[in-house]
Scaffold this motif. Structure first.
Motif, PDB file in Angstrom:
ATOM      1  N   UNK A  34      -7.337  14.490  11.879  1.00 14.76           N
ATOM      2  CA  UNK A  34      -6.288  15.405  12.348  1.00 14.76           C
ATOM      3  C   UNK A  34      -6.069  16.522  11.319  1.00 14.76           C
ATOM      4  N   UNK A  35      -5.982  16.145  10.042  1.00 12.26           N
ATOM      5  CA  UNK A  35      -5.806  17.130   8.966  1.00 12.26           C
ATOM      6  C   UNK A  35      -6.982  18.108   8.927  1.00 12.26           C
ATOM      7  N   UNK A  36      -8.191  17.574   9.011  1.00  9.92           N
ATOM      8  CA  UNK A  36      -9.404  18.401   8.934  1.00  9.92           C
ATOM      9  C   UNK A  36      -9.418  19.445  10.063  1.00  9.92           C
ATOM     10  N   UNK A  37      -9.080  19.014  11.278  1.00 16.34           N
ATOM     11  CA  UNK A  37      -9.071  19.941  12.419  1.00 16.34           C
ATOM     12  C   UNK A  37      -8.032  21.049  12.212  1.00 16.34           C
ATOM     13  N   UNK A  38      -6.857  20.676  11.695  1.00 15.14           N
ATOM     14  CA  UNK A  38      -5.805  21.677  11.442  1.00 15.14           C
ATOM     15  C   UNK A  38      -6.213  22.639  10.321  1.00 15.14           C
ATOM     16  N   UNK A  39      -6.761  22.081   9.245  1.00  8.34           N
ATOM     17  CA  UNK A  39      -7.118  22.886   8.067  1.00  8.34           C
ATOM     18  C   UNK A  39      -8.248  23.866   8.381  1.00  8.34           C
ATOM     19  N   UNK A  40      -9.181  23.437   9.237  1.00  9.72           N
ATOM     20  CA  UNK A  40     -10.357  24.281   9.537  1.00  9.72           C
ATOM     21  C   UNK A  40     -10.114  25.208  10.733  1.00  9.72           C
ATOM     22  N   UNK A  41      -8.845  25.338  11.148  1.00  9.98           N
ATOM     23  CA  UNK A  41      -8.495  26.324  12.176  1.00  9.98           C
ATOM     24  C   UNK A  41      -8.672  25.881  13.615  1.00  9.98           C
ATOM     25  N   UNK A  42      -8.755  24.572  13.841  1.00  4.69           N
ATOM     26  CA  UNK A  42      -8.883  24.078  15.221  1.00  4.69           C
ATOM     27  C   UNK A  42      -7.535  23.538  15.719  1.00  4.69           C
ATOM     28  N   UNK A  43      -6.470  24.318  15.491  1.00  7.01           N
ATOM     29  CA  UNK A  43      -5.109  23.864  15.808  1.00  7.01           C
ATOM     30  C   UNK A  43      -4.924  23.529  17.279  1.00  7.01           C
ATOM     31  N   UNK A  44      -5.529  24.356  18.142  1.00  2.44           N
ATOM     32  CA  UNK A  44      -5.325  24.163  19.581  1.00  2.44           C
ATOM     33  C   UNK A  44      -5.860  22.806  20.031  1.00  2.44           C
ATOM     34  N   UNK A  45      -7.081  22.494  19.588  1.00  2.00           N
ATOM     35  CA  UNK A  45      -7.678  21.198  19.951  1.00  2.00           C
ATOM     36  C   UNK A  45      -6.892  20.058  19.304  1.00  2.00           C
ATOM     37  N   UNK A  46      -6.510  20.240  18.023  1.00  2.00           N
ATOM     38  CA  UNK A  46      -5.783  19.199  17.287  1.00  2.00           C
ATOM     39  C   UNK A  46      -4.417  18.910  17.903  1.00  2.00           C
ATOM     40  N   UNK A  47      -3.861  19.890  18.600  1.00  2.00           N
ATOM     41  CA  UNK A  47      -2.545  19.707  19.213  1.00  2.00           C
ATOM     42  C   UNK A  47      -2.609  19.268  20.662  1.00  2.00           C
ATOM     43  N   UNK A  48      -3.827  19.161  21.214  1.00  2.00           N
ATOM     44  CA  UNK A  48      -3.967  18.810  22.631  1.00  2.00           C
ATOM     45  C   UNK A  48      -3.637  17.338  22.862  1.00  2.00           C
ATOM     46  N   UNK A  49      -3.056  17.063  24.027  1.00  2.00           N
ATOM     47  CA  UNK A  49      -2.692  15.679  24.367  1.00  2.00           C
ATOM     48  C   UNK A  49      -3.913  14.772  24.390  1.00  2.00           C
ATOM     49  N   UNK A  50      -5.031  15.316  24.863  1.00  2.00           N
ATOM     50  CA  UNK A  50      -6.277  14.535  24.952  1.00  2.00           C
ATOM     51  C   UNK A  50      -6.702  14.043  23.563  1.00  2.00           C
ATOM     52  N   UNK A  51      -6.719  14.982  22.599  1.00  2.00           N
ATOM     53  CA  UNK A  51      -7.106  14.602  21.238  1.00  2.00           C
ATOM     54  C   UNK A  51      -6.120  13.592  20.655  1.00  2.00           C
ATOM     55  N   UNK A  52      -4.819  13.893  20.777  1.00  2.00           N
ATOM     56  CA  UNK A  52      -3.800  13.016  20.190  1.00  2.00           C
ATOM     57  C   UNK A  52      -3.889  11.611  20.773  1.00  2.00           C
ATOM     58  N   UNK A  53      -4.148  11.518  22.084  1.00  2.00           N
ATOM     59  CA  UNK A  53      -4.266  10.200  22.720  1.00  2.00           C
ATOM     60  C   UNK A  53      -5.480   9.442  22.183  1.00  2.00           C
ATOM     61  N   UNK A  54      -6.648  10.078  22.238  1.00  2.00           N
ATOM     62  CA  UNK A  54      -7.874   9.373  21.825  1.00  2.00           C
ATOM     63  C   UNK A  54      -7.922   9.117  20.316  1.00  2.00           C
ATOM     64  N   UNK A  55      -7.214   9.932  19.541  1.00  2.00           N
ATOM     65  CA  UNK A  55      -7.206   9.742  18.092  1.00  2.00           C
ATOM     66  C   UNK A  55      -6.244   8.629  17.672  1.00  2.00           C
ATOM     67  N   UNK A  56      -5.087   8.566  18.336  1.00  2.00           N
ATOM     68  CA  UNK A  56      -4.043   7.641  17.866  1.00  2.00           C
ATOM     69  C   UNK A  56      -3.818   6.404  18.731  1.00  2.00           C
ATOM     70  N   UNK A  57      -4.351   6.392  19.955  1.00  2.00           N
ATOM     71  CA  UNK A  57      -4.168   5.180  20.775  1.00  2.00           C
ATOM     72  C   UNK A  57      -4.916   3.976  20.186  1.00  2.00           C
ATOM     73  N   UNK A  58      -6.205   4.126  19.763  1.00  2.00           N
ATOM     74  CA  UNK A  58      -6.913   2.954  19.205  1.00  2.00           C
ATOM     75  C   UNK A  58      -6.186   2.294  18.024  1.00  2.00           C
ATOM     76  N   UNK A  59      -5.734   3.062  16.992  1.00  2.00           N
ATOM     77  CA  UNK A  59      -5.043   2.374  15.894  1.00  2.00           C
ATOM     78  C   UNK A  59      -3.727   1.719  16.324  1.00  2.00           C
ATOM     79  N   UNK A  60      -2.987   2.361  17.239  1.00  2.00           N
ATOM     80  CA  UNK A  60      -1.733   1.765  17.723  1.00  2.00           C
ATOM     81  C   UNK A  60      -2.034   0.457  18.455  1.00  2.00           C
ATOM     82  N   UNK A  61      -3.030   0.499  19.347  1.00  2.00           N
ATOM     83  CA  UNK A  61      -3.410  -0.696  20.127  1.00  2.00           C
ATOM     84  C   UNK A  61      -3.893  -1.819  19.209  1.00  2.00           C
ATOM     85  N   UNK A  62      -4.775  -1.475  18.269  1.00  2.00           N
ATOM     86  CA  UNK A  62      -5.338  -2.490  17.369  1.00  2.00           C
ATOM     87  C   UNK A  62      -4.255  -3.102  16.483  1.00  2.00           C
ATOM     88  N   UNK A  63      -3.348  -2.255  15.986  1.00  2.00           N
ATOM     89  CA  UNK A  63      -2.298  -2.777  15.103  1.00  2.00           C
ATOM     90  C   UNK A  63      -1.356  -3.714  15.863  1.00  2.00           C
TER      91      UNK A  63
END
Length: 233
Positions: free
Chosen positions: A90-119
């Motif tokens: 998430x940090x890398x995408x924001x830092x390298x100028x990919x804010x739009x993708x990093x803020x998309x619901x699709x990215x946030x879901x696929x990035x953070x659902x697995x760790x939430x589910x696993x935990x």
């Protein structure tokens, strides 16, 4: 007994993760209180907090006097390890100028659902956690079930994606201002070192039937320091 069984015979080995944990906590406090509240800096602050929790997890295993205590503390503190790579991505995408993708619901879901589910699954006890006694490290984690292996593979894939995106960014910035390219190389080195160590010692070794060598919690500090230097320089 529900009491935690802690022993400090192995305190010197515990320091390998405890000292980096304290440094990461210091970085978190500094970044959170003293740097501007931009999205990339906020995500970086959360990354350092995840590093701290993961390092405390390794520390806890090294001072656990029983299998039950070690597994319990590992289970409770597992969110540090699980959120580490997604937060860095998430940090890398924001830092390298990919804010739009990093803020998309699709990215946030696929990035953070697995760790939430696993935990949640781990804490609820749906998936067993296996450890073995180690003469040097006190207790070490052993991936046994398919979920254990998938968890480690998933973490390693995201870590590898992080390195690939950042390598492309270093290449992209080669003709830009010297300071921008220099920052890119500093962060890139900081990300690469713990990623390579982690994948070799804590994914490939266990898959080959060898005991893992839990040193990534020490080396992940390099990433925190490298990013901090680049942000404040």
């Amino acid at each position: 007994s529900s009491d935690l069984d802690l022993q400090f015979d192995n305190w010197t080995v515990a320091l390998f993760s405890f000292v980096p944990a304290l440094i990461n906590l210091g970085i978190f406090i500094y970044v959170f209180w003293f740097l501007p509240k931009t999205r990339d800096i906020t995500v970086f602050a959360l990354f350092t907090l995840a590093c701290f929790v993961w390092q405390m997890s390794d520390t806890a295993m090294r001072i656990s006097g029983s299998y039950e205590t070690s597994v319990l503390l590992y289970r409770l503190l597992l969110f540090g390890l699980l959120f580490l790579s997604p937060l860095l991505l998430h940090f890398i995408l924001l830092y390298t100028g990919r804010e739009q993708f990093a803020g998309s619901r699709l990215f946030l879901f696929f990035n953070y659902f697995p760790p939430v589910f696993l935990y949640i699954s781990r804490v609820a006890g749906f998936f067993e956690i296996t450890q073995q006694e180690s003469e040097y490290w006190t207790w070490i984690y052993v991936p046994v079930s398919i979920i254990d292996i998938l968890e480690r593979v998933w973490i390693s894939i995201i870590a590898a994606i992080n390195v690939v995106i950042w390598t492309a960014y270093i290449w992209q910035t080669r003709n830009e201002e010297k300071i921008i390219h220099k920052r890119a190389i500093i962060i890139g080195t900081g990300i690469l070192v713990p990623t390579v160590f982690g994948i070799i010692t804590q994914l490939i070794f266990p898959l080959m039937g060898l005991s893992e060598i839990p040193v990534t919690t020490t080396f992940i500090l390099i990433a925190s320091i490298a990013i901090l230097i680049a942000l404040v320089k």
